[in-house]
Design an enzyme around this catalytic site. Structure first.
Site, PDB file in Angstrom:
ATOM      1  CG  HIS A  28      -1.394   0.260  17.536  1.00  0.00           C
ATOM      2  ND1 HIS A  28      -2.081  -0.911  17.299  1.00  0.00           N
ATOM      3  CD2 HIS A  28      -1.855   1.156  16.636  1.00  0.00           C
ATOM      4  CE1 HIS A  28      -2.931  -0.717  16.295  1.00  0.00           C
ATOM      5  NE2 HIS A  28      -2.815   0.515  15.881  1.00  0.00           N
ATOM      6  CG  ASP A  39      -8.799  -3.614   5.835  1.00  0.00           C
ATOM      7  OD1 ASP A  39      -8.769  -4.848   5.946  1.00  0.00           O
ATOM      8  OD2 ASP A  39      -7.779  -2.923   5.633  1.00  0.00           O
ATOM      9  CD1 TRP A  86     -12.996   5.742  11.370  1.00  0.00           C
ATOM     10  CD2 TRP A  86     -11.391   4.628  10.299  1.00  0.00           C
ATOM     11  NE1 TRP A  86     -12.514   4.800  12.232  1.00  0.00           N
ATOM     12  CE2 TRP A  86     -11.531   4.093  11.610  1.00  0.00           C
ATOM     13  CE3 TRP A  86     -10.434   4.082   9.448  1.00  0.00           C
ATOM     14  CZ2 TRP A  86     -10.736   3.034  12.069  1.00  0.00           C
ATOM     15  CZ3 TRP A  86      -9.650   3.030   9.911  1.00  0.00           C
ATOM     16  CH2 TRP A  86      -9.799   2.519  11.204  1.00  0.00           C
ATOM     17  CD  GLU A 146      -2.885  -1.200   2.354  1.00  0.00           C
ATOM     18  OE1 GLU A 146      -3.165  -0.120   2.898  1.00  0.00           O
ATOM     19  OE2 GLU A 146      -3.363  -2.286   2.715  1.00  0.00           O
TER      20      GLU A 146
END
EC number: 2.1.1.14
Length: 767
Positions: A705, A609, A571, A494
């Site tokens: 993360h 997703d 989003w 990506e």
């Protein structure tokens, strides 16, 4: 007396993400903590003065955070697990960062606290962990320091805190019994909040705001008693301080009577997301003498201009019950961008429809002035006339082709054939993957070099052809590296995408884009949502060229990577003139076209997703299906229902609690789902087991993360935990999210350990 104006909280990252940049510089060793503190002080001063200049009466302090307000509250209460205390940092900020990100270095190796979505927003909070041995006490001077800091600048502020009820309901406590009334934990927490109020009384604060958004959720047995026990102990300490109990993201109709009679000086009500119920409760139970209702009329979660006529009507409805009404933001402005100033890429005729945080300050002041105006003054008000003009005309023309396509949909368009069990057998034969197939979620690190090349393209400093050559080279390299370490199903990385939502929006009709409208997602992670401006449709294929190119470079199976319709909407900044259901259906048809084109191009696995599916689930269970799941789940099925049985459909979900909707997730009819689970201690596994979940699953085996690198043994242990609950034939091995924000020096060792762990488990299973 003029109507009071109040802001619940203000964005803290800075107009140009100054806080993000200075903190990340500190983590990399490029600057010291003193530089971080200096930048933070500059931002606080700027934000306070902005609000003061806008004429806001009650300006928030203590809404600033280096990472997260729940984490700040944990530190305030000394809720710091021993593993972080043992690191023995000299500076409290370093302890905070270790709790937020984990730590791996000379002082030790610890994982981060769990991270979850903040109610129905895209903001994430750190989940406090209250150990049995925790010594609850006042452990920070931050709120008092910032109050005095503002005062030294000539700005009187209203200190803001996460309230004790919300803190305890969201924290991990030793056991449920610890929340019983008169238990030590409840008393200790209440004592700290009482001490905070007493100190602010000594400092001369006029108001203190305690945020209790957890009050808008369904109540469990004992919840109201817990709330009463806390505030019975806290409020007597307030002295001359007025206490504003602030609620948001929904209504408190089921506890309004209790709250109203409890002696709060102010009650903040969300009149965007809890409008009808809150107004009905006020009308039914009235307002206690001496209590001011803070009318949350300014939407803190969307960027469209406020309709003044609507807001004035809401204030007027409250004034039929009480004269004591202030106007406020419905929630903190943390969830909207800083300012429309500088957004020159959007035509002025369009930009006038938007209000970011700075513009919302002006709206708040104008609504307050109009509230105080006579009817004649309102009729002659230029501000009211200009505002009404925004809503009188048609903002954007409808697309008849989109409406026609939606009108032709039938029930069959939402059902994939054949049934999943038959598809799984066909897919295993077609794909030929080993037991416990390994893969990643989609994105790989976006280095400075990649971002710089994209910036050059945007500025016209490189040609599209040169940029495409660069992207192709990045894809070639990441394919080789994935093959080298032994991943089974590959992705193209990506590298051409700036953001998983904005990239798709830029290739769909009906979207607008900003240059600098960043909002905080977690810590220093910021996102720049696109704006749904009109009807949505796909103009041209979006991902097919790069996915097909990547597949041509390897004999391994290559996943096509798409963002699902619910996540794109959740989003983005959605429209307010049509329903979310209608917008999602438009997006689903656009992504459906992309799915079929990927399949036609030879892509055998397509990941759609739905990272944000759980995020917008209504906070009250009675609303879950009728107001959300009944259209969100079918929208996903609409996207993939027309593919061949041998095409494997994957989906991925982010920081969410899935246990309570696990059957709805199964009903999405995907073939495989991966989800973030590592920070949640894999608790979702029990729900998967108990629900007899049919979808193959890839619970994340390590936390991306955090910068720490998991060991092979750590991942092996995770895999065995998963296999205790899920049939080995249905398990995939993957990280818990995309790798875009990590560095290559963290990513590749972690993936090598992941592959080695999967191979080791396979070998043992073969014996």
């Amino acid at each position: 007396m003029s109507t009071l104006t109040s802001v619940s909280g203000f964005p803290r990252i800075g107009q140009n993400r100054e806080l993000k940049k200075i903190i990340e510089g500190y983590w990399k060793g490029a600057n010291d903590l003193a530089a971080v503190k200096a930048t933070a002080a500059e931002l606080r001063a700027k934000h306070w003065r902005l609000q003061q200049a806008a004429g806001i009466d009650l300006i928030a302090s203590n809404d600033f955070s280096y990472y997260d307000q729940m984490l700040d509250t944990a530190i305030l209460l000394n809720v710091i697990p021993q593993r972080y205390q043992r690191l023995a940092f000299d500076d409290q900020e370093d302890t905070l960062f270790a709790m937020a990100r984990g730590y791996q270095g000379d002082k030790g190796d610890v994982t981060a606290l769990p991270m979850k979505k903040w109610f129905t927003t895209n903001y994430h909070y750190l989940v406090p962990e209250v150990e049995p041995s925790a010594e609850i006490k006042l452990n920070s001077t931050k709120p008092f320091d910032e109050f005095n800091e503002a005062k030294s600048l000539g700005v009187e502020t209203k200190p803001v805190f996460i309230g004790p009820y919300t803190f305890l309901k969201l924290a991990r406590t030793p056991e449920a019994a610890e929340l019983e009334i008169d238990k030590g934990l409840v008393n200790a927490v209440a004592a700290v909040y009482a001490e905070v109020l007493a100190r602010f009384n000594d400092l001369g604060a006029a108001w203190v705001q305690l945020d209790e958004p957890y009050l808008v959720l369904d109540k469990e047995p004992g919840d109201v008693e817990l709330f009463k026990a806390l505030y019975t102990k806290i409020l007597p300490a307030k002295g001359n301080v007025k206490v504003l109990l602030n609620t948001y993201f929904g209504h408190i109709a089921d506890v309004y009577e209790t709250v109203n009679l409890f002696g709060f000086d102010g009650i903040g009500l969300d009149l965007n997301e809890g409008r009808e119920e809150n107004l009905e409760a006020v009308a039914k139970y009235g307002v206690a003498a001496g209590t001011t209702i803070f009318a949350g009329v300014i939407n803190g979660r969307n960027i469209w201009r406020n309709n003044y006529a609507t807001s004035l009507g809401l204030v007027d409805a409250l004034k039929q019950v009480t004269a004591d009404v202030a106007v406020s933001t419905a929630s903190s402005l943390l969830h909207v961008p800083f300012s429309t100033e500088g957004e020159t890429g959007i035509p002025a005729e369009d930009l006038k429809h938007f209000a970011f945080a700075v513009q919302k300050l002006g709206e708040l002041k104008e609504i307050a002035a109009l509230t105080d105006a006579t009817e004649d003054e309102k009729k002659s008000s230029a501000a009211l006339a200009a505002n009404q003009a925004l809503f009188d005309g048609t903002r954007v023309a409808a697309d008849p082709a989109v409406a026609e396509r939606i009108g032709k949909l039938s029930d069959a368009d939402y059902v994939r054939q054949p049934a999943r069990e038959e598809r799984q057998s066909l897919q295993r034969e077609a794909l030929g993957l080993p037991l416990l197939p390994t893969t990643t979620i989609g994105s790989f690190p976006q280095t400075k070099e990649i971002r710089a090349e994209r910036a050059k393209l945007r500025k016209g400093e490189v040609t599209k052809e040169a940029y495409d050559e660069f992207i192709a080279s990045q894809i070639d390299a990441v394919i080789r590296k994935q093959e080298e370490i032994g991943l089974d199903v590959l992705v193209h990385g990506e590298f051409e995408r700036n953001d998983m939502v904005e990239y798709f929006g830029q290739n769909l009709n009906g979207f607008l884009f900003t240059k600098n409208a960043w909002v905080q997602s977690y810590g220093t992670r910021c996102v720049k949502p696109p704006i749904v401006w009109g009807d949505v449709s796909r103009a041209n294929p979006i991902t097919v060229e790069w996915s097909a190119y990547a597949q041509s470079k390897t004999d391994h199976v290559m996943k096509g990577m798409l963002t699902g319709p619910v996540t794109i909407l959740n989003w983005s900044w959605p429209r307010e003139d049509i329903t979310h259901e209608e917008q999602t259906k438009q997006l689903a048809l656009a992504i459906r076209d992309e799915v079929l084109d990927l399949e036609a191009a030879g892509i055998k696995i397509i990941q759609i997703d739905e990272a944000a599916l759980r995020e917008k689930l209504p906070l009250r269970k009675s609303d879950w299906h009728a107001k959300y799941l009944d259209w969100a789940i079918p929208a996903f099925r609409l996207v993939h229902s027309a593919v061949k049985p041998t095409t494997q459909i994957h989906t991925h979900m982010c920081y969410s609690e899935f246990n309570d909707i696990i059957r709805d997730i199964d009903a999405m009819d995907a073939d495989v789902i991966s989800f973030e689970a590592s920070r949640g201690d894999l608790v979702v596994l029990d729900a998967i087991h108990d629900a007899r979940f049919e979808t193959e699953a890839g619970p994340g085996v390590y936390d991306i993360h955090s910068p720490r690198i998991p060991s092979e043994k750590e991942i092996e242990d995770r895999i065995y935990e998963i296999l205790d609950k899920i049939d080995v034939k249905k398990v995939w091995i993957n990280p818990d999210c995309g790798l875009k924000t990590r560095g290559n020096d963290e990513t590749w060792p972690s993936l090598e350990h992941l592959v080695a762990a999967a191979k080791a488990v396979r070998a043992r299973l073969d014996k």
